[in-house]
Design a protein around this motif. Sequence first.
Motif, PDB file in Angstrom:
ATOM      1  N   ARG A  24      59.174 -32.905  65.490  1.00 38.72           N
ATOM      2  CA  ARG A  24      58.445 -34.086  65.621  1.00 38.72           C
ATOM      3  C   ARG A  24      57.148 -34.125  64.749  1.00 38.72           C
ATOM      4  O   ARG A  24      56.907 -34.971  63.891  1.00 38.72           O
ATOM      5  N   TYR A  25      56.843 -32.805  64.309  1.00 37.72           N
ATOM      6  CA  TYR A  25      55.734 -32.805  63.468  1.00 37.72           C
ATOM      7  C   TYR A  25      56.146 -32.919  62.094  1.00 37.72           C
ATOM      8  O   TYR A  25      55.305 -33.761  61.267  1.00 37.72           O
ATOM      9  N   ASN A  26      57.094 -32.565  61.800  1.00 38.67           N
ATOM     10  CA  ASN A  26      57.719 -32.858  60.491  1.00 38.67           C
ATOM     11  C   ASN A  26      58.214 -34.301  60.129  1.00 38.67           C
ATOM     12  O   ASN A  26      57.654 -35.027  59.077  1.00 38.67           O
ATOM     13  N   GLN A  27      58.504 -35.058  61.244  1.00 40.06           N
ATOM     14  CA  GLN A  27      58.735 -36.543  61.047  1.00 40.06           C
ATOM     15  C   GLN A  27      57.609 -37.397  60.957  1.00 40.06           C
ATOM     16  O   GLN A  27      57.626 -38.103  60.056  1.00 40.06           O
ATOM     17  N   LEU A  28      56.373 -37.026  61.378  1.00 39.63           N
ATOM     18  CA  LEU A  28      55.157 -37.561  61.549  1.00 39.63           C
ATOM     19  C   LEU A  28      54.480 -37.393  60.199  1.00 39.63           C
ATOM     20  O   LEU A  28      54.064 -38.266  59.456  1.00 39.63           O
ATOM     21  N   ILE A  29      54.581 -36.323  59.701  1.00 40.93           N
ATOM     22  CA  ILE A  29      54.058 -35.892  58.289  1.00 40.93           C
ATOM     23  C   ILE A  29      54.826 -36.620  57.168  1.00 40.93           C
ATOM     24  O   ILE A  29      54.060 -37.260  56.462  1.00 40.93           O
ATOM     25  N   GLU A  30      55.975 -36.767  57.333  1.00 40.66           N
ATOM     26  CA  GLU A  30      57.039 -37.549  56.350  1.00 40.66           C
ATOM     27  C   GLU A  30      56.653 -38.853  56.316  1.00 40.66           C
ATOM     28  O   GLU A  30      56.691 -39.584  55.299  1.00 40.66           O
ATOM     29  N   LYS A  31      56.124 -39.466  57.392  1.00 40.31           N
ATOM     30  CA  LYS A  31      55.809 -40.732  57.579  1.00 40.31           C
ATOM     31  C   LYS A  31      54.500 -41.267  57.216  1.00 40.31           C
ATOM     32  O   LYS A  31      53.988 -42.255  57.274  1.00 40.31           O
ATOM     33  N   ALA A  56      49.023 -35.131  62.193  1.00 44.83           N
ATOM     34  CA  ALA A  56      49.732 -34.382  63.175  1.00 44.83           C
ATOM     35  C   ALA A  56      49.352 -33.148  63.398  1.00 44.83           C
ATOM     36  O   ALA A  56      48.811 -32.332  62.574  1.00 44.83           O
ATOM     37  N   ASN A  57      48.884 -32.467  64.682  1.00 43.74           N
ATOM     38  CA  ASN A  57      48.660 -31.247  65.058  1.00 43.74           C
ATOM     39  C   ASN A  57      49.927 -30.528  65.770  1.00 43.74           C
ATOM     40  O   ASN A  57      50.258 -31.114  66.813  1.00 43.74           O
ATOM     41  N   LEU A  58      50.251 -29.558  65.134  1.00 45.95           N
ATOM     42  CA  LEU A  58      51.678 -28.899  65.923  1.00 45.95           C
ATOM     43  C   LEU A  58      51.405 -28.535  67.440  1.00 45.95           C
ATOM     44  O   LEU A  58      52.108 -28.527  68.414  1.00 45.95           O
ATOM     45  N   LEU A  59      50.310 -27.755  67.512  1.00 43.69           N
ATOM     46  CA  LEU A  59      49.839 -27.440  68.825  1.00 43.69           C
ATOM     47  C   LEU A  59      49.843 -28.371  69.853  1.00 43.69           C
ATOM     48  O   LEU A  59      50.366 -28.349  70.907  1.00 43.69           O
TER      49      LEU A  59
END
Length: 224
Positions: A155-162, A166-169
Amino acid sequence: MSGAHVQVIAIDGPTASGKGTIAHRVAQQLGWHVLDSGALYRLTALACMQRNIPLDAVDQVADIASQLDVRFHELGVYLDGQDVGEAIRQEAVGNGASQVAALGPVRAALLERQRAFRQPQGLVADGRDMGTVVFPDAILKVFLVASAQARAERRYNQLIEKGFSANLLTLLHDLEARDARDMQRVNAPLFPADDALVLDSSDLSIDQTVAQVMAWYKGKLPRG
């Protein structure tokens, strides 16, 4: 072919387990329709937020769910004529969807709308109760899981790509809270159907996961 005889593959599982991606890939290979049931709950939550309706106002939320002006298109998802494809993927909306999905009247309002997606040549439906409630006669029921850490990273990678921050923790904590809420709710709690096949995709690629679902489906077909 009547709707009742149209084959359904149900793919259930917790948030960010990859259900949507796998469902779309399998549907594409088979030439079938696809149902993203979670989008309906996200749309309900978004519509309530836009109207400043509290997500625990059961009757009002159910009324919103029953009257959603929604169109699904390959280029986007439209609510009241506006493209909300990106908006419904925001974490706040996702958390809101988990809240409204716990409300029995909301689930009842959306049940027949989900079943109406069952059309020839077939349907791949992803969600949390596709195999247990919505399509209990599905030819194949898959319960897709992955570790909380793997799902949070995806989910973190998806949000960053878009382009979203985002904060992973934070994502991990939100995801674990949603898992608990989904599993403990009274109405259609998250659990695999008795005849579901559990698939852990923590260490699998998308292609490998799709291949396993397709192999299971082919194994369900009559010989010859």
